[in-house]
Design a protein around this motif. Sequence first.
Motif, short mmCIF file in Angstrom:
data_model
loop_
_atom_site.label_atom_id
_atom_site.label_comp_id
_atom_site.label_asym_id
_atom_site.label_seq_id
_atom_site.Cartn_x
_atom_site.Cartn_y
_atom_site.Cartn_z
N ALA A 319 0.84 -1.21 0.00
CA ALA A 319 0.00 0.00 0.00
C ALA A 319 0.87 1.25 0.00
O ALA A 319 0.52 2.26 -0.64
CB ALA A 319 -0.93 0.00 1.21
N ASN A 326 -3.30 5.00 -4.11
CA ASN A 326 -4.24 4.74 -3.03
C ASN A 326 -4.83 6.04 -2.47
O ASN A 326 -6.01 6.10 -2.11
CB ASN A 326 -3.57 3.94 -1.92
CG ASN A 326 -3.41 2.48 -2.29
OD1 ASN A 326 -4.28 1.89 -2.92
ND2 ASN A 326 -2.30 1.88 -1.90
N GLN A 330 -8.75 6.81 -2.57
CA GLN A 330 -9.60 7.15 -1.42
C GLN A 330 -10.55 8.29 -1.77
O GLN A 330 -11.73 8.26 -1.41
CB GLN A 330 -8.71 7.55 -0.23
CG GLN A 330 -7.95 6.38 0.36
CD GLN A 330 -6.90 6.81 1.37
OE1 GLN A 330 -6.73 8.01 1.64
NE2 GLN A 330 -6.18 5.85 1.93
N GLN A 365 -7.86 -1.60 0.09
CA GLN A 365 -6.74 -1.05 -0.66
C GLN A 365 -5.45 -1.85 -0.42
O GLN A 365 -4.67 -2.08 -1.34
CB GLN A 365 -6.52 0.41 -0.28
CG GLN A 365 -7.57 1.35 -0.84
CD GLN A 365 -7.20 2.80 -0.63
OE1 GLN A 365 -6.82 3.22 0.47
NE2 GLN A 365 -7.30 3.59 -1.70
N SER A 369 -3.54 -3.76 -3.33
CA SER A 369 -2.14 -3.41 -3.59
C SER A 369 -1.27 -4.66 -3.68
O SER A 369 -0.38 -4.75 -4.53
CB SER A 369 -1.62 -2.47 -2.49
OG SER A 369 -2.33 -1.25 -2.47
#
Length: 398
Positions: A319, A326, A330, A365, A369
């Motif tokens: 991540a 990421n 979001q 996430q 990832s």
Amino acid sequence: MSTSAFQPVAASERIATLDVLRGFALFGILLMNMEAFSGPLNMSFTGIDPHWQGADYWADAFVYIFVQGKFFTLFSLLFGAGFAVMAQRASSAGRDFTRFYLRRSLGLLIIGALHAVLLWSGDILVAYALLSFALLAFREAPRSWLPVLGTAAYVGAAVLMLLLGVLMQFAPADASSAQQTAAVASIEAQRQAYGHGSYVQAVAQRLRDLGASLGALLVVGPQVLGMFLIGAWFARSGAIADPARYRRLWAVLRWLLLPLGLAVMFSSVYLQSYNPPGRFDMRGATAYALTAIAGLLMCLGYLAWGVRWSRYLQWLAPAGRMALSNYLGQSLICTLVFYAYGLGWFEQMGRAGQLLFAAGVFAAQVALSHVWLRRFQFGPVEWVWRALTYLQLPPLRR
């Protein structure tokens, strides 16, 4: 030598702890930003809102005391550390760094501007990109100067807020009233655009919000630049890459600065736990200054604990390697959930629910990832950023 020979860093050359820390900071940033995703941006970051009750109140208090202003500073510190690592790598290879870095900053500015206008007006990337140009001027600064200069810049922003608070003591009463009226009007404009408006109306409001955020660089800018410089010291000194050499430093950060920062934060809450939008007086300025100092101290404490437990947090590294993708992801997810042109949950979710939602988004996430980086070398936005930086398309697939 041509800057085109300066290639993207290979996975084997990365400092793994930095990726872990970026992943850790990314979760904190999402927790901090949830209030601004789910409601008017200008009603966020004002303290512990007294309208919350029960679990929502304690969730709001938790974010304000332990998260807000701590992970934003940590992410800024890591940005500065990444800058120093790149500069060291370029110097070791005998390659020109300046033109490469200017293209990198310009690429980030483009990505940040698109994010701020098309996705979410709470963007921090534009500020990072603009201040990264200033960071280049400190590349040759003696290493021992960096923490001093960084701390001075950061604390200078807090002192500036105190001076503004003093000036407001002499401002006419109608000026303060006009400021509060303007704040209420801006909140209502955000509520209408994001909570009830179309995508086009939201974009128009984001353009207005972007102008206001650029004005806030007067205070936020020195704080971010200060953390950049402190982060550059942590990288140039080897404190992050080889923490065993700095055991005493890390112990001081964990056991002295973190508790001290928490004490300063509680003193700020005791002085003023909530500052209504548009109101700014000496009491509020003092509370803000204390909160800023607490953010610096607690950020360094969190950094120290993150380094200490990095071996157990390796699952966060993917991540962190995709931190830019990421971060933008979001914004995409949350605006589609909360804004009127998406699911329309604007101002519908309590604070406790927001934190649970944030945890679920971040867990997804992290999992994504891991899957993505098994097949690809970079996150999708990282790949675009590298293409803009190196003026060539780096291979994406492994």
